[in-house]
Scaffold this active site. Sequence first.
Site, PDB file in Angstrom:
ATOM      1  N   PRO A 154       0.836  -1.179  -0.044  1.00  0.00           N
ATOM      2  CA  PRO A 154      -0.004   0.002  -0.050  1.00  0.00           C
ATOM      3  C   PRO A 154       0.898   1.353  -0.076  1.00  0.00           C
ATOM      4  CG  PRO A 154       0.057  -0.858   2.055  1.00  0.00           C
ATOM      5  CD  PRO A 154       0.756  -1.659   1.443  1.00  0.00           C
ATOM      6  N   ASP A 189       6.008   3.167   1.296  1.00  0.00           N
ATOM      7  CA  ASP A 189       4.994   2.068   1.913  1.00  0.00           C
ATOM      8  C   ASP A 189       4.582   2.630   3.142  1.00  0.00           C
ATOM      9  OD1 ASP A 189       4.321  -0.118   3.271  1.00  0.00           O
ATOM     10  OD2 ASP A 189       6.273  -1.152   2.906  1.00  0.00           O
ATOM     11  N   HIS A 190       3.210   2.745   3.026  1.00  0.00           N
ATOM     12  CA  HIS A 190       2.295   3.301   4.260  1.00  0.00           C
ATOM     13  C   HIS A 190       2.175   2.409   5.272  1.00  0.00           C
ATOM     14  CE1 HIS A 190      -0.118   6.040   6.306  1.00  0.00           C
ATOM     15  NE2 HIS A 190      -0.437   6.964   5.312  1.00  0.00           N
ATOM     16  N   ARG A 191       2.734   1.127   5.154  1.00  0.00           N
ATOM     17  CA  ARG A 191       2.589   0.363   6.325  1.00  0.00           C
ATOM     18  C   ARG A 191       3.793   0.886   7.281  1.00  0.00           C
ATOM     19  NH1 ARG A 191       3.844  -5.218   3.388  1.00  0.00           N
ATOM     20  NH2 ARG A 191       5.288  -3.773   2.674  1.00  0.00           N
ATOM     21  N   VAL A 192       4.759   1.591   6.823  1.00  0.00           N
ATOM     22  CA  VAL A 192       5.843   1.903   7.961  1.00  0.00           C
ATOM     23  C   VAL A 192       6.067   3.299   7.834  1.00  0.00           C
ATOM     24  CG1 VAL A 192       6.971  -0.256   8.160  1.00  0.00           C
ATOM     25  CG2 VAL A 192       7.704   1.051   6.363  1.00  0.00           C
TER      26      VAL A 192
END
Lengths: 467, 566
Positions: free
Chosen positions: A269, A439-442
């Site tokens: 994402p 990377d929007h996870r991190v």
Amino acid sequence: MAHLLNTPFVPSAQTLRRSPNLPPGARISGRRGRASVQAKIREIFMPALSSTMTEGKIVSWVKSEGDKLSKGESVVVVESDKADMDVETFYDGYLAAIMVEEGGVASVGSAIALLAESEAEIAEAKAKANSSSSSSSSPPPPPNTAAPEPQVVNVASVAVAKPPPAAAVASTHQASDGGKRIVASPYAKKLAKELKVDLGRILGSGPLGRIVAKDVEEAAAAAVESNVAAGSGPAASSPSPGIQLGTVVPFTTMQGAVSKNMVESLSVPTFRVGYTITTDALDALYKKVKSKGVTMTALLAKATALALAKHPVVNSSCRDGNSFTYNSSINIAVAVALDGGLITPVLPDADKVDIYSLSRKWKELVDKARAKQLQPHEYNTGTFTLSNLGMFGVDRFDAILPPGTGAIMAVGASQPSVVATKDGRIGMQNQMQVNVTADHRVIYGADLASFLQTLASIIEDPKDLTL
Amino acid sequence: MQASLSLSVASHASPAALARSNHSSASFAPVNLRFCGLRREAFGFSDLKQSESRRVCPSSARRWKAAVSALASDNGSAPKSFDYDLLIIGAGVGGHGAALHAVEKGLKTAIVEGDVVGGTCVNRGCVPSKALLAVSGRMREFQTEHHLKALGLQVSAAGYDRQGVADHANNLATKIRNNLTNSMKALGVDILTGVGTILGPHKVKVGSSNVVTAKDVIIATGSVPFVPKGIEVDGKTVITSDHALKLEFVPDWIAIIGSGYIGLEFSDVYTALGSEVTFVEALDQLMPGFDPEIGKLAQRVLINPRKIDYHTGVFASKITPAKDGKPVTIELIDAKTKEPKETLEVDAALIATGRAPFTQGLGLENINVATQRGFIPVDERMRVIDANGKLVPHIYCIGDANGKMMLAHAASAQGISVVEQVTGRDHVLNHLSIPAACFTHPEISMVGLTEPQAREKADKEGFEISVAKTSFKANTKALAENEGEGLAKLIYRPDNGEILGVHIFGLHAADLIHEASNAIALGTRIQDIKFAVHAHPTLSEVLDELFKSAKVKAQVSSPVSEPVAV
């Protein structure tokens, strides 16, 4: 027949029966020639002995001119790209004229000999061999053309003198006109033969003026280009020389790798944050240090690395979706377009290495990338990627995040822009737009925003870059 | 009791040995056939002592040794006054093999080495070259994109570090040298350092003053690269295999003079590392000495598609090393007419024109031996022949120095044969059973006669020969490796099934040849070996197919009369 063959692929052993699907037999087909030629004189063609064969070399003639042939008899031994095969005749008759001597090469489907039905026709066939071979190739004067077909003609005209098989190889680099020798490396010679390039017209760029493979390739490419340019109609306007429109081209290894990575990136994402940075100061600095071999790429990589040092989360990466890694070093990967592909050479520890070393390293990497000699660790250890299309005048674009890294920054061109300054005036500044995909996870929006702010301040006041 | 047992074994072993060495003729001692028969396998070692086997099983080896030494002192032919029973001059692979076997036979043995233990093979030959070839094989794999692609592999930009490669070769040589030295030390072989000079019968000077005596002396001094006259070797741009193995530089373009084993292997290494190669061969075809059909296929795979060109039928009459910015120049003359043909300008030249015996300074004049082109003349038992054509007692010569078959393992086999003789058992080595291999990618191996040699022999002796072939294309394992290029060829007598020669070109050919060479050495016939079972899927099935495709008229000679159930 088998003992005549002297070939490794005689189907004498049972195992071979299932392997190559090459009939050892022949393709001597009778074909009606031009109106003036009688059907009783048949041409013996160079057979296609394997699916990949485009030309064949005559290893030896089993029969000689004037010999009587009966159907099924071996006439000639032909060497293809895979093996030696002997070629049989499908017709009775007399071997009237040999058109390609031993050691000679002919393309698949071209005539290599003539078969006469009766003895009386031998003379006629011989005459035909002389005339038809020269008239078969469309440009009429045979002597000084250097294309493959005339080669056959030349060989045919000296048919009586039996050149040793090696002569074909030796003659290509024998002293040419006026005793001036051509010095060309073995591979250059091979390529020249393959690409039909005349070595005599090439200037060597190798040691002591030797012709090397690169020179031949360039000469061949130049020839194609000039052909395309000279050619009439749509070919001249084709996007780039050497591309055949309407063809399906399988991926190269590199294209395959790029494709795989790009598809893989879909599972991450991502989001994007853009920023406009004033580059007047950076441009001024670049002008100053350009003479010392510093490149803009190195400057940008350095600036990015320094900003990343302050925002380690932007330099982190998430691989499994459950945890992420703060990478211990800042390795800036920079995308480079290559012929038929894309690679990302890595500037390791860009935050620590000084700008001059970084520039040298960059040059080395690009050279290696062009020569396809990059080691895996030199292109797959990046922790943050830069992609710059500014040199094409692109003002902004958007990049896809390479899997395994946290963020990629797309850099547009630095362009003069009219800006309103805080003191209420209108001025002109060079501005550049950058756009980071992360990377929007991190990495979250605020992380990127503060990273970009730091980057902007470094670029707008770049004195730290040359430290 | 032990001694008498040994004696009886020795006495009837010698006719058997003769039968073995003569097995190429029609007469044949059935005794040998059982060696590889199922029976032997089934009964295991316990049966060995009672059988007529000359092989000694591990459990009885020690007793055997004691027996032989007792025997040696009993017969009184070896006075106690000698320092050693056996002295070997030269600690190469030949000398090492002889020394190990001598110790096993209970001889007090010393080995003399004037340079480094291991000789050419270990230090400047087979061993370091295999290290380089291991690298070149992998480089080649990584570089052939379509091959990798067919396997579904992706490797980008394979590269190498020259020094790293050179170190690998050097480290390997050091390791093998240490292993060799340690193996001899562990067995109690005295290693005497210094140049060995023969002073007379039984007497050898080591170094400048040390004189030692021995009952028997083996000369195993080996060979050095042969450099034809007119060629100036500077060790940098004009080099021999000695220098090339150090891989001090990888030239863009190297001419290799000679297209035999050495030249071929180096062409494999250099082209894999990015060099372009020009072969200069004096004979009319490349790879002389190989079976013509194998040579032709090898040329199609190892030469034509690579960055190699060649000049055949020419001598390099003069080679000048590069200096003052000028390249290496090679003057070529026609091999027959001696007329100048061409001048090559290259970056380096490797002289691979064969090897010359290293026999100078050996003191051969003290035993009245005249060398022939440097080689020490010997009879079929490696006994040295003097200038008058007489045998020199107690002096033997093995390996490259006698020129019979210049291969490391041949030297070792000759050494073992000599030790057999000096310990009282006659033995003649069958050189036709010694395999040879060229470690290109893929490899080439052979044993016995080539097809033309076999035809000549067949014409002379009036028998028929047949040829069978199988392709690697039909082998599952080869296809799994995507290495289907290859051929195995068997030359045999259809009347009695004797194997005359086997030639293999293909993946791991060098390892595959031993089934054939062992069959030749033990006299196994095709009709018997074709029933031997091969694991599936393995490359060895190439030979299985080969034997099975042969059409032999003779019946199975020793049917298994007592089937063994499992």
